[in-house]
Design an enzyme around this catalytic site. Sequence first.
Site, PDB file in Angstrom:
ATOM      1  N   ASP A 167      34.459  57.289  35.353  1.00  9.03           N
ATOM      2  CA  ASP A 167      33.091  57.182  35.867  1.00  9.03           C
ATOM      3  C   ASP A 167      31.928  57.451  34.902  1.00  9.03           C
ATOM      4  O   ASP A 167      31.092  58.547  34.917  1.00  9.03           O
ATOM      5  CB  ASP A 167      32.780  58.236  37.099  1.00  9.03           C
ATOM      6  N   GLU A 419      41.881  64.775  36.440  1.00  3.75           N
ATOM      7  CA  GLU A 419      42.205  64.177  37.775  1.00  3.75           C
ATOM      8  C   GLU A 419      43.115  63.311  37.637  1.00  3.75           C
ATOM      9  O   GLU A 419      43.113  62.261  38.075  1.00  3.75           O
ATOM     10  CB  GLU A 419      40.716  63.554  38.151  1.00  3.75           C
ATOM     11  N   TYR A 475      34.598  67.828  46.400  1.00  2.00           N
ATOM     12  CA  TYR A 475      33.396  67.199  46.664  1.00  2.00           C
ATOM     13  C   TYR A 475      33.001  67.635  48.212  1.00  2.00           C
ATOM     14  O   TYR A 475      32.561  66.371  48.763  1.00  2.00           O
ATOM     15  CB  TYR A 475      33.241  65.752  46.141  1.00  2.00           C
ATOM     16  N   GLU A 512      34.300  70.904  38.748  1.00  2.00           N
ATOM     17  CA  GLU A 512      33.361  69.935  39.295  1.00  2.00           C
ATOM     18  C   GLU A 512      33.061  70.398  40.817  1.00  2.00           C
ATOM     19  O   GLU A 512      34.026  70.481  41.621  1.00  2.00           O
ATOM     20  CB  GLU A 512      33.980  68.641  39.216  1.00  2.00           C
TER      21      GLU A 512
HETATM   22  C1  EVA Z   1      31.760  61.903  40.369  1.00  2.00           C
HETATM   23  N1  EVA Z   1      33.923  62.793  39.936  1.00  2.00           N
HETATM   24  O1  EVA Z   1      32.037  61.163  41.257  1.00  2.00           O
HETATM   25  C2  EVA Z   1      32.811  62.762  39.224  1.00  2.00           C
HETATM   26  C3  EVA Z   1      33.038  61.922  38.075  1.00  2.00           C
HETATM   27  C4  EVA Z   1      34.284  62.579  37.259  1.00  2.00           C
HETATM   28  O2  EVA Z   1      31.787  61.410  37.318  1.00  2.00           O
HETATM   29  C5  EVA Z   1      35.208  62.958  39.143  1.00  2.00           C
HETATM   30  O3  EVA Z   1      35.887  63.824  37.406  1.00  2.00           O
HETATM   31  O4  EVA Z   1      35.873  63.157  40.128  1.00  2.00           O
HETATM   32  C6  EVA Z   1      35.366  62.874  38.143  1.00  2.00           C
HETATM   33  O5  EVA Z   1      34.355  61.847  35.935  1.00  2.00           O
HETATM   34  O6  EVA Z   1      30.699  62.388  40.064  1.00  2.00           O
END
Ligand code: EVA
Length: 600
Positions: A167, A419, A475, A512
């Site tokens: 991404d 990942e 997330y 993250e």
């Molecule tokens: C995202 N999620 O969705 C981020 C990506 C990133 O930019 C991830 O490790 O899981 C990735 O590169 O915003």
Amino acid sequence: MGIYTELYPVSNEFRHAESLDGLWRFRFDPEGEGEKRGWADKGLPEALSMPVPSSFADLFTDAAKRDYCGDFWYEAEFYLKEVDESRRRFLRFGSVTHTCRVFVNGKECASHVGGFLPVVAEITGAVVPGRNVLVVKVNNELSETNIPCGTTVRRSDGTKRAMGYFDFFNYSGIQRSVYLMELPREAIYDYELSYRLDGKDAYVDYAVMADGDADVKITFKDAEGNVAASASGRSGTLFIPCAHLWKVRSAYLYDVVIELVREGKTVDRYQAKAGVRTVEISGENILINGEKTYLKGFSKHEDADIVGRGFSYPVLKRDFECLKWMGANCFRTSHYPYSDEWYRMADEEGFLVIDEVPAVGMMRSIANFLAAGRGEAKGFFADCPDTALLSKNHASALSEMIARDKNHPSVIAWSVFNEAETTSEEAERYFAPLFARARELDPQKRPVTGVLESSSSPKRCRVNKMMDFICLNRYYGWYICGGELKEAENLFRSEMDAWQALDLKKPFVFTEFGTDTLDSLHKLPGVMWSQEYQQEYMLMHFDVFDSYPMIQGELVWNFADFQTGQGIMRVNGNKKGLFTRQRQPKAAAYTMRDRWLRQK
Ligand code: EVA
């Protein structure tokens, strides 16, 4: 001379480093005809001008050039007053993305695979007095046998297109500084330092790699220029009584001076900065100098307007000022090793760095981040076209990264992947030797880790056992239960309960978590993409982080908004920054800052 490694260029009475940065000649080669036409020997016909360092993509005004994929060429010239037989000459490119071949006066002097680590070419036998022509052939295609992983497709008009399984925009070119270096025949080509603390005193175990058999002298000088310790011999131990420690956000740097001495005369000298500190994992804690340290900060990108991934001192400086303003103490070099200057400034400013190889995209999906965020990742290693080649390139990047960065006090851990698929037997087999290699190569034996996405769940992940601490990208409240923070929190807590139940006795670091947020959008109550939602999401995460003692770090995704490929999920790039791409704070930056300034 032995194998020239990744030492940062320095100038003094014995060695000389000259920047070749500036405007170079440049041309695309969509037909791949440059070599046939003799560009390597004769130079480039009808070239454009191109700044070095920079990515080329965002400098043009047409989409075809921005999205160009395939071969492209650079040319520059340099002059030498004389070619002195007692000297050796090298070129050092901070990086060339992704593969390259380097020609000087038509002679091939180096080739390199991997776009985020230095390319060093010995040019001693190729240079002449007067004008010398330097030509670099570059290629920015992506594949499943090199990192970062992706694929290259052909469009109906015959043009190629790189499709990253990741991404971020596939920026490419000569993206970091280029140096012409002149070294004596007998030269220092590498050194390693590692530290042991004993009360107030420190022991520094060292090794110096150099050609020939001249004597080696190594000296540590304190900030006032006084000798703190010195020793002779290619390896040994220095003793620093009452050592000044390099501490988190309070860095103390010694000058380390290494000399080669022949018959009482110095024939080469290399100087650098060194920080005395230890890094250790003890149960669920990360210890720096024996002190428990909670990681606060970001996973970042090298990314900015116009220059793309091109190195820029002003961007570097602004980013560090923003990091300090935030009360952060750490960042991860997602998803590739950064330009040397990042680590040099982190050394000075006392930041902790998790240094990551470009092993991203080891999952097959066009919108990987979506699959990853939702835990829907598919296999990769079981049907990768050539795992042996992929592994070779991955191992080279890992070795080159450790060779380049091993002496930085700021670097506290190596990240072997971001990942990747980690749930199959093949994945386990793939990663075991890479973890072993990192451990073997690092003289300081720093922790080795990898970064897990949602499919790498407590039940299914087969690679976390290799990690010294566990990095999670999660997330909840974005890809999972977006817009429903209460439900997201419940799911998040059940996953953390499952990890806790495994009783791994290791620290966990969130590498993250974040939400796409438009700096123009406000809405009360918060909705996804609004500034208020980003704040509420962060507050929910604080509660979860503070409920589990094994959580020892929080690195927000992302420091700043950054460019990606185009698609229905991205509004001109990824907007998960706490800062805009122009490095101005969004509302959640204040929320985070409040917490981090309050935490010790
Ligand atoms: C995202 N999620 O969705 C981020 C990506 C990133 O930019 C991830 O490790 O899981 C990735 O590169 O915003």
